[in-house]
Design a protein around this motif. Structure first.
Motif, PDB file in Angstrom:
ATOM      1  N   VAL A  66       0.860  -1.189   0.000  1.00 33.43           N
ATOM      2  CA  VAL A  66       0.000   0.000   0.000  1.00 33.43           C
ATOM      3  C   VAL A  66       0.895   1.237   0.000  1.00 33.43           C
ATOM      4  CG1 VAL A  66      -1.747   1.276   1.301  1.00 33.43           C
ATOM      5  CG2 VAL A  66      -1.814  -1.228   1.232  1.00 33.43           C
ATOM      6  N   ARG A  67       0.619   2.153  -0.922  1.00 38.74           N
ATOM      7  CA  ARG A  67       1.418   3.385  -1.031  1.00 38.74           C
ATOM      8  C   ARG A  67       0.516   4.609  -0.904  1.00 38.74           C
ATOM      9  NH1 ARG A  67       5.121   2.331  -6.304  1.00 38.74           N
ATOM     10  NH2 ARG A  67       6.103   0.411  -5.625  1.00 38.74           N
ATOM     11  N   ASP A  68       1.060   5.640  -0.272  1.00 38.55           N
ATOM     12  CA  ASP A  68       0.352   6.912  -0.180  1.00 38.55           C
ATOM     13  C   ASP A  68       0.490   7.636  -1.509  1.00 38.55           C
ATOM     14  OD1 ASP A  68      -0.436   6.579   2.469  1.00 38.55           O
ATOM     15  OD2 ASP A  68       1.437   7.407   3.225  1.00 38.55           O
ATOM     16  N   MET A  69      -0.641   8.070  -2.063  1.00 42.49           N
ATOM     17  CA  MET A  69      -0.620   8.773  -3.343  1.00 42.49           C
ATOM     18  C   MET A  69      -1.583   9.941  -3.303  1.00 42.49           C
ATOM     19  SD  MET A  69      -0.076   6.033  -6.306  1.00 42.49           S
ATOM     20  CE  MET A  69       0.983   4.606  -6.108  1.00 42.49           C
ATOM     21  N   VAL A 110      -4.899   9.598  -1.085  1.00 41.21           N
ATOM     22  CA  VAL A 110      -5.485   8.268  -1.019  1.00 41.21           C
ATOM     23  C   VAL A 110      -4.362   7.253  -0.796  1.00 41.21           C
ATOM     24  CG1 VAL A 110      -7.418   8.818  -2.543  1.00 41.21           C
ATOM     25  CG2 VAL A 110      -5.310   7.912  -3.518  1.00 41.21           C
ATOM     26  N   GLN A 111      -4.739   6.034  -0.543  1.00 40.94           N
ATOM     27  CA  GLN A 111      -3.776   4.940  -0.513  1.00 40.94           C
ATOM     28  C   GLN A 111      -4.103   4.027  -1.684  1.00 40.94           C
ATOM     29  OE1 GLN A 111      -4.291   3.538   3.589  1.00 40.94           O
ATOM     30  NE2 GLN A 111      -2.198   4.251   3.931  1.00 40.94           N
ATOM     31  N   VAL A 112      -3.076   3.571  -2.365  1.00 44.15           N
ATOM     32  CA  VAL A 112      -3.266   2.707  -3.527  1.00 44.15           C
ATOM     33  C   VAL A 112      -2.619   1.361  -3.245  1.00 44.15           C
ATOM     34  CG1 VAL A 112      -2.767   2.406  -5.981  1.00 44.15           C
ATOM     35  CG2 VAL A 112      -3.328   4.683  -5.088  1.00 44.15           C
ATOM     36  N   MET A 113      -3.407   0.300  -3.441  1.00 48.64           N
ATOM     37  CA  MET A 113      -2.884  -1.063  -3.278  1.00 48.64           C
ATOM     38  C   MET A 113      -2.150  -1.424  -4.563  1.00 48.64           C
ATOM     39  SD  MET A 113      -6.127  -2.800  -1.279  1.00 48.64           S
ATOM     40  CE  MET A 113      -5.772  -4.366  -1.934  1.00 48.64           C
ATOM     41  N   MET A 114      -0.907  -1.901  -4.406  1.00 46.36           N
ATOM     42  CA  MET A 114      -0.069  -2.227  -5.560  1.00 46.36           C
ATOM     43  C   MET A 114       0.244  -3.718  -5.556  1.00 46.36           C
ATOM     44  SD  MET A 114       0.586   0.849  -6.851  1.00 46.36           S
ATOM     45  CE  MET A 114       2.037   0.679  -7.866  1.00 46.36           C
ATOM     46  N   TRP A 115       0.211  -4.309  -6.717  1.00 47.62           N
ATOM     47  CA  TRP A 115       0.614  -5.697  -6.907  1.00 47.62           C
ATOM     48  C   TRP A 115       1.581  -5.713  -8.089  1.00 47.62           C
ATOM     49  CZ3 TRP A 115      -0.790  -9.236 -10.963  1.00 47.62           C
ATOM     50  CH2 TRP A 115      -0.322 -10.544 -10.741  1.00 47.62           C
ATOM     51  N   GLU A 116       2.804  -6.160  -7.828  1.00 43.19           N
ATOM     52  CA  GLU A 116       3.855  -6.174  -8.852  1.00 43.19           C
ATOM     53  C   GLU A 116       3.982  -4.810  -9.527  1.00 43.19           C
ATOM     54  OE1 GLU A 116       3.096  -9.487 -11.431  1.00 43.19           O
ATOM     55  OE2 GLU A 116       3.788 -10.916  -9.927  1.00 43.19           O
TER      56      GLU A 116
END
Length: 185
Positions: A66-69, A110-116
Motif C-alpha cells: 500500500v502506497r500513499d498517493m 489516497v492509498q493505492v494497493m499495488m501488486w507487482e
C-alpha cells in the motif's frame, strides 16, 4: 497457506492472479473432507467468483503493498495518481476505480494497493469534503425538521442532505456509507 487459514480480506494468488477474499463459509459434512465456499474478488478486473475448495487445498498469499498517493486527474477513463514519496505517476482504469471515482477530487490523498508495481485498488480516506453544485432551495422551517433533499456534488455523486444545505456549501461525506456527515463551509 492452507484453505483452513484463509479469512476475510486475505489476498490470495490463484493461477497468477491476485484475489481478495470477500467471505468464507465452512461446511463439515458427516463424511469426507471439509468444504470451504469462498467469495473471491479478482483484484485486476473486479469480477466476483464463488469457488469451492476442500480441506488440504493450498494457496499462495499475494504480496500487496500500500502506497500513499495523491489523485491528480481523470482522462478518458484513466485515473492518474502520484506517489507522494517517489513522485512517480500511476494510472488506474475505470474498472479498478469503480464507484470510488465519485469521491475523487483533485489533490485528494489516497492509498493505492499495488501488486507487482501495478495499482489495483484504492483505499479512500474515511470522509471527504465536496461542494454542493445543485440542490433544491432551502425549505422553510428546515432547521427544526429532519427532512432531507437530494443534492449533486462536484464529483457527480448524489446524496441526501438536510434541508438547510444550499448550493455552494461544502459538506463532509462518509466514503464508507456514502452519507452526509456535516456541513463544513
Amino acid at each position: 497457506m492452507e484453505v483452513s487459514e484463509v479469512s476475510k480480506n486475505k489476498k490470495l494468488l490463484i493461477d497468477g492472479v491476485p484475489f481478495n477474499v470477500e467471505s468464507v463459509d465452512f461446511v463439515k459434512p458427516g463424511k469426507g473432507r471439509a468444504i470451504y465456499h469462498l467469495k473471491l474478488r479478482n483484484l485486476l478486473n473486479g469480477i466476483l467468483s464463488e469457488p469451492t475448495y476442500h480441506s488440504g487445498d493450498k494457496f499462495d498469499e499475494a504480496t500487496i503493498t500500500v502506497r500513499d498517493m495523491q489523485y491528480l486527474y481523470e482522462e478518458h477513463g484513466h485515473y492518474h495518481f502520484m506517489d507522494t514519496e517517489s513522485f512517480e505517476q500511476h494510472i488506474m482504469n475505470e474498472e479498478n476505480v469503480g464507484d470510488k471515482k465519485l469521491y475523487l477530487k483533485d489533490s485528494l490523498g489516497v492509498q493505492v494497493m499495488m501488486w507487482e508495481d501495478r495499482p489495483i485498488d484504492l483505499i479512500l480516506p474515511k470522509a471527504v469534503e465536496l461542494k454542493i453544485i445543485e440542490t433544491e432551495s432551502a425549505m422553510k422551517g428546515a432547521t427544526v425538521t429532519a427532512q432531507q433533499k437530494l443534492a449533486r456534488l462536484e464529483t457527480g455523486l448524489e446524496i441526501g442532505v438536510p434541508a438547510f444545505i444550499k448550493e455552494g456549501d461544502t459538506v463532509r461525506i462518509s466514503t464508507i456509507t456514502g452519507a452526509y456527515v456535516e456541513r463544513v463551509g
